[in-house]
Enzyme design. Structure first.
Site: not given
Length: 343
Positions: A189, A284, A314
């Site tokens: 991320s 995601d 995610h």
């Protein structure tokens, strides 16, 4: 939703995937033909129940929430992995690091890892289990680095820190050191954003490059206009308003969102970068970020492998207690890492 609803959501989440699918009666959402995993949907529904109608919160509370979420829903790392405290340079002084040594680790082989959390939250602790699992399964030393967080330290504090850490690590002048030829840089991320931005900085600066890069659901396009961003704007785990909140806390007012140090998709220094493994999750909002970046790297002549998990959400690598596919994905990362560093 009250405590009874939250309890019911938790019970549903702990059921086998097949049973959860039956409870949904075949009405699981799809995005561009990617149907969500039943356990992933159950987790999203639980998040909605817990957060309530106003999911945004203070920075301090968000940090506590993320830490508690991972503690509740992630399996611990292997006990046989030895952990040691260390430090690496940052742009404004030394920063903490945690070093993971599996029993069979070869000292020359290293993964330098940057945790996720929207540049605002997350820590060495939230990603302790993930780093320990990667160390054990790949048989490499893992160094998890504590870069500065926003809003206390806004961009470019974090990318400046990771650049200083990397250069310190490969300089041979620090207690922690690594040969670039036996070093992979990775993150998830926001941490993947920092890893990708680091590759831009290294090529632009003519610095030694690592042997590979691992980018787990990377955020690489600050415009946030992709199809998956639009389709999943109301995603319970990572909705658009929460992403905008991260950026408001991270970027200085008026900063160009296409700055390649923040949006590596727009880098003009992709050619010559090391081989990349990019992991993407189908539910995601960052699915298209990862796919687009893989395409751009490939077009620049970089060797790229994309690991697709169409039904996942995610952050699922940190939720292995309730998302078994996270364990599968970690094993895939470890195989790729071992191949780059032991091959």
């Amino acid at each position: 939703m009250g405590k009874l609803g939250i309890f019911g959501g938790l019970v549903r989440l702990l059921l086998p995937a097949g049973a959860i699918g039956m409870l949904y009666g075949g009405r699981l959402p799809e995005v561009a033909g990617r149907r969500i995993d039943p356990k992933a949907q159950a987790l999203l529904d639980l998040i909605v129940a817990v957060r309530g109608p106003n999911p945004l919160t203070t920075v301090a509370d968000s940090r506590v929430q993320m830490a508690g979420f991972v503690e509740k829903f992630d399996l611990p790392g292997p006990a046989e992995v030895r952990r040691e405290a260390g430090e690496l340079p940052g742009a404004e002084g030394y920063r903490a690091a945690r070093v993971y040594y599996p029993p069979a680790a070869k000292p020359a082989a290293t993964l330098l890892y940057f945790h996720g959390g929207g540049w605002v939250q997350g820590s060495i602790d939230t990603h302790d289990a993930l780093c320990a699992k990667l160390a054990a399964q790949a048989g490499v030393r893992v160094i998890s680095y504590d870069y500065r967080l926003a809003p206390e330290d806004r961009f470019p504090a974090a990318p400046d820190d990771v650049l200083a850490a990397y250069l310190g690590l490969v300089s041979g002048e620090e207690e922690l050191r690594a040969d670039p030829a036996k070093l992979v840089v990775g993150g998830d991320s926001a941490g993947a954003n920092l890893a990708a931005g680091l590759m831009h900085d290294l090529v632009a600066g003519g610095h030694p490059l690592p042997a590979g890069q691992i980018l787990v659901y990377p955020a690489v396009d600050g415009r946030m206009t992709s199809d998956s961003m639009q389709a999943l704007a109301d995603n319970a785990l990572l909705p658009r308003d929460r992403m905008e909140w991260y950026l408001d806390n991270y970027l200085p007012a008026g900063h160009d969102r296409q700055d390649p140090r923040f949006s590596p998709l727009f880098s003009d220094h992709l050619a010559g970068q090391p081989p990349a493994l990019i992991l993407v999750a189908g539910h995601d909002p960052l699915w298209d970020d990862g796919q687009a970046y893989a395409s751009r790297l490939h077009g620049a002549g970089v060797e790229v492998e994309v690991a697709e998990y169409p039904g996942q959400i995610h952050g699922f690598l940190n939720l292995t207690k309730v998302q078994p596919e996270g364990t599968v994905a970690i094993a895939g990362l470890a195989r790729w890492l071992s191949g780059r560093l032991h091959g």
